[in-house]
Design a protein around this motif. Structure first.
Motif, mmCIF file in Angstrom:
data_model
loop_
_atom_site.group_PDB
_atom_site.id
_atom_site.type_symbol
_atom_site.label_atom_id
_atom_site.label_comp_id
_atom_site.label_asym_id
_atom_site.label_seq_id
_atom_site.Cartn_x
_atom_site.Cartn_y
_atom_site.Cartn_z
ATOM 1 N N LYS A 138 0.835 -1.208 0.000
ATOM 2 C CA LYS A 138 0.000 0.000 0.000
ATOM 3 C C LYS A 138 0.864 1.250 0.000
ATOM 4 N N ASP A 139 1.904 1.242 0.829
ATOM 5 C CA ASP A 139 2.821 2.387 0.861
ATOM 6 C C ASP A 139 3.571 2.522 -0.462
ATOM 7 N N ALA A 140 3.928 1.385 -1.059
ATOM 8 C CA ALA A 140 4.611 1.410 -2.360
ATOM 9 C C ALA A 140 3.718 2.041 -3.419
ATOM 10 N N ILE A 141 2.452 1.657 -3.429
ATOM 11 C CA ILE A 141 1.502 2.213 -4.405
ATOM 12 C C ILE A 141 1.410 3.728 -4.239
ATOM 13 N N ALA A 142 1.369 4.194 -2.988
ATOM 14 C CA ALA A 142 1.302 5.636 -2.729
ATOM 15 C C ALA A 142 2.540 6.345 -3.270
ATOM 16 N N SER A 143 3.709 5.721 -3.127
ATOM 17 C CA SER A 143 4.936 6.314 -3.667
ATOM 18 C C SER A 143 4.907 6.347 -5.189
ATOM 19 N N TYR A 144 4.467 5.261 -5.797
ATOM 20 C CA TYR A 144 4.357 5.241 -7.256
ATOM 21 C C TYR A 144 3.349 6.277 -7.750
ATOM 22 N N ASP A 145 2.265 6.454 -6.996
ATOM 23 C CA ASP A 145 1.280 7.487 -7.356
ATOM 24 C C ASP A 145 1.939 8.862 -7.416
ATOM 25 N N LYS A 146 2.788 9.139 -6.419
ATOM 26 C CA LYS A 146 3.498 10.421 -6.392
ATOM 27 C C LYS A 146 4.419 10.556 -7.603
ATOM 28 N N ALA A 147 5.149 9.479 -7.903
ATOM 29 C CA ALA A 147 6.065 9.500 -9.051
ATOM 30 C C ALA A 147 5.304 9.736 -10.348
ATOM 31 N N ILE A 148 4.183 9.047 -10.504
ATOM 32 C CA ILE A 148 3.377 9.167 -11.726
ATOM 33 C C ILE A 148 2.781 10.558 -11.852
ATOM 34 N N ALA A 149 2.371 11.145 -10.729
ATOM 35 C CA ALA A 149 1.821 12.502 -10.760
ATOM 36 C C ALA A 149 2.864 13.509 -11.225
ATOM 37 N N ILE A 150 4.126 13.265 -10.873
ATOM 38 C CA ILE A 150 5.220 14.165 -11.265
ATOM 39 C C ILE A 150 5.584 13.969 -12.728
ATOM 40 N N GLN A 151 5.689 12.702 -13.159
ATOM 41 C CA GLN A 151 6.047 12.403 -14.554
ATOM 42 C C GLN A 151 5.118 11.313 -15.093
ATOM 43 N N PRO A 152 3.964 11.709 -15.604
ATOM 44 C CA PRO A 152 2.962 10.726 -16.055
ATOM 45 C C PRO A 152 3.429 9.830 -17.194
ATOM 46 N N ASP A 153 4.465 10.243 -17.928
ATOM 47 C CA ASP A 153 4.927 9.456 -19.072
ATOM 48 C C ASP A 153 5.988 8.423 -18.705
ATOM 49 N N LYS A 154 6.314 8.276 -17.420
ATOM 50 C CA LYS A 154 7.301 7.292 -16.990
ATOM 51 C C LYS A 154 6.597 5.963 -16.722
ATOM 52 N N TYR A 155 6.683 5.070 -17.695
ATOM 53 C CA TYR A 155 5.946 3.810 -17.611
ATOM 54 C C TYR A 155 6.491 2.864 -16.546
ATOM 55 N N GLU A 156 7.765 3.043 -16.144
ATOM 56 C CA GLU A 156 8.352 2.136 -15.159
ATOM 57 C C GLU A 156 7.564 2.149 -13.838
ATOM 58 N N ALA A 157 7.160 3.336 -13.407
ATOM 59 C CA ALA A 157 6.389 3.437 -12.158
ATOM 60 C C ALA A 157 5.026 2.770 -12.306
ATOM 61 N N LEU A 158 4.428 2.876 -13.477
ATOM 62 C CA LEU A 158 3.139 2.224 -13.725
ATOM 63 C C LEU A 158 3.268 0.702 -13.681
ATOM 64 N N ILE A 159 4.362 0.179 -14.227
ATOM 65 C CA ILE A 159 4.588 -1.269 -14.191
ATOM 66 C C ILE A 159 4.715 -1.759 -12.747
ATOM 67 N N ASN A 160 5.552 -1.083 -11.969
ATOM 68 C CA ASN A 160 5.766 -1.517 -10.594
ATOM 69 C C ASN A 160 4.538 -1.297 -9.724
ATOM 70 N N GLN A 161 3.789 -0.262 -10.042
ATOM 71 C CA GLN A 161 2.525 -0.047 -9.341
ATOM 72 C C GLN A 161 1.571 -1.211 -9.616
ATOM 73 N N GLY A 162 1.541 -1.657 -10.858
ATOM 74 C CA GLY A 162 0.705 -2.803 -11.218
ATOM 75 C C GLY A 162 1.086 -4.054 -10.448
ATOM 76 N N ILE A 163 2.386 -4.259 -10.254
ATOM 77 C CA ILE A 163 2.853 -5.426 -9.492
ATOM 78 C C ILE A 163 2.399 -5.334 -8.036
ATOM 79 N N ALA A 164 2.537 -4.148 -7.439
ATOM 80 C CA ALA A 164 2.111 -3.974 -6.041
ATOM 81 C C ALA A 164 0.599 -4.192 -5.916
ATOM 82 N N LEU A 165 -0.155 -3.698 -6.876
ATOM 83 C CA LEU A 165 -1.610 -3.909 -6.859
ATOM 84 C C LEU A 165 -1.952 -5.395 -6.988
ATOM 85 N N THR A 166 -1.211 -6.095 -7.825
ATOM 86 C CA THR A 166 -1.423 -7.538 -7.979
ATOM 87 C C THR A 166 -1.165 -8.268 -6.665
#
Length: 247
Positions: A138-166
């Motif tokens: 849950k904390d990881a997802i929150a960190s990835y959310d922050k990263a994505i909000a700063i740079q929405p085009d960085k797909y790496e954070a979206l991939i890792n967010q997907g893993i944490a959600l899984t």
């Protein structure tokens, strides 16, 4: 599932060259000149210190690239001792600590960077990696959310967010993150593979095969081999069509 690893910050410490102008022979001009010279001396001292901090920072980066993580941390510590307000040094120090599996210390280092510069994408992204490694999803997802909000085009954070959600069994949300990553970059073979995992965990054979097939088309040997043993596919592995895909 396939994980995106650490991101190394590449920022450099800026330093400046200073000069002074000549004064006239009046007492006022001379007084002004003395003040200027005093200021220049102080500024030159600060510039030299900043240069030294930059040298330690570059040394740390070189050691980090060479996987000499303990030595890299020592170099970053020296850079930070001179110039504590250096988010890049804190971030790369955190990456070295993450590489040594010292995740709590790494998070503390990323937090230092964030305190200095809250909109530093690399700090939030790598913080998410450390939190994921601690299974604090849950904390990881929150960190990835922050990263994505700063740079929405960085797909790496979206991939890792997907893993944490899984990991939290939030499969549809995970697939949503993966789809956003694919919208940014079409040929992300690891995303198709991770989508296949998410569908397999839901016993959705059709979409598991469809996405695994896309991953295999992009990188055949890797994903055929992975899928044969990956526990995420345990619910669908015995299906004939799944077995045929791995031939």
């Amino acid at each position: 599932m396939v994980f995106q690893r650490c991101f190394v910050a590449s920022g450099l410490i800026a330093f400046f060259a200073f000069g002074c102008s000549g004064g006239e022979n009046s007492s006022i001009a001379n007084t002004t000149q003395v003040v200027q010279e005093t200021n220049v001396t102080q500024l030159l001292i600060e510039a030299k210190a900043t240069q030294k901090a930059e040298d330690f920072f570059h040394q740390g980066n070189h050691l980090l690239d060479g996987q000499r993580y303990e030595d890299a941390i020592k170099a970053y510590d020296k850079a930070i001792a001179i110039k504590v307000e250096n988010p890049e040094a804190w971030i790369n120090r955190g990456i070295a600590l993450t590489s040594l599996q010292r995740y709590k210390d790494a998070i503390a280092s990323y937090d230092k960077a964030i305190a200095i510069k809250p909109d530093k994408y690399e700090a939030w992204y790598n913080r998410g990696i450390a939190l994921t490694s601690l299974q604090r999803y849950k904390d990881a997802i929150a960190s990835y959310d922050k990263a994505i909000a700063i740079q929405p085009d960085k797909y790496e954070a979206l991939i890792n967010q997907g893993i944490a959600l899984t990991k939290l069994h939030r499969y549809q949300d995970a697939i949503g993150s993966y789809d956003r990553a694919i919208a940014i970059k079409q040929d992300l073979h690891q995303v198709y593979y991770n989508k296949a995992c998410s569908y397999a965990l839901q016993s959705n054979l059709e979409l598991a095969i469809e996405n695994l097939d896309k991953a295999i088309q992009l990188v055949p040997d890797k994903y055929k081999k992975l899928a044969k043993t990956d526990p995420d596919f345990s619910k669908v592995r015995s299906e004939k069509r799944f077995q045929e895909l791995l031939q």
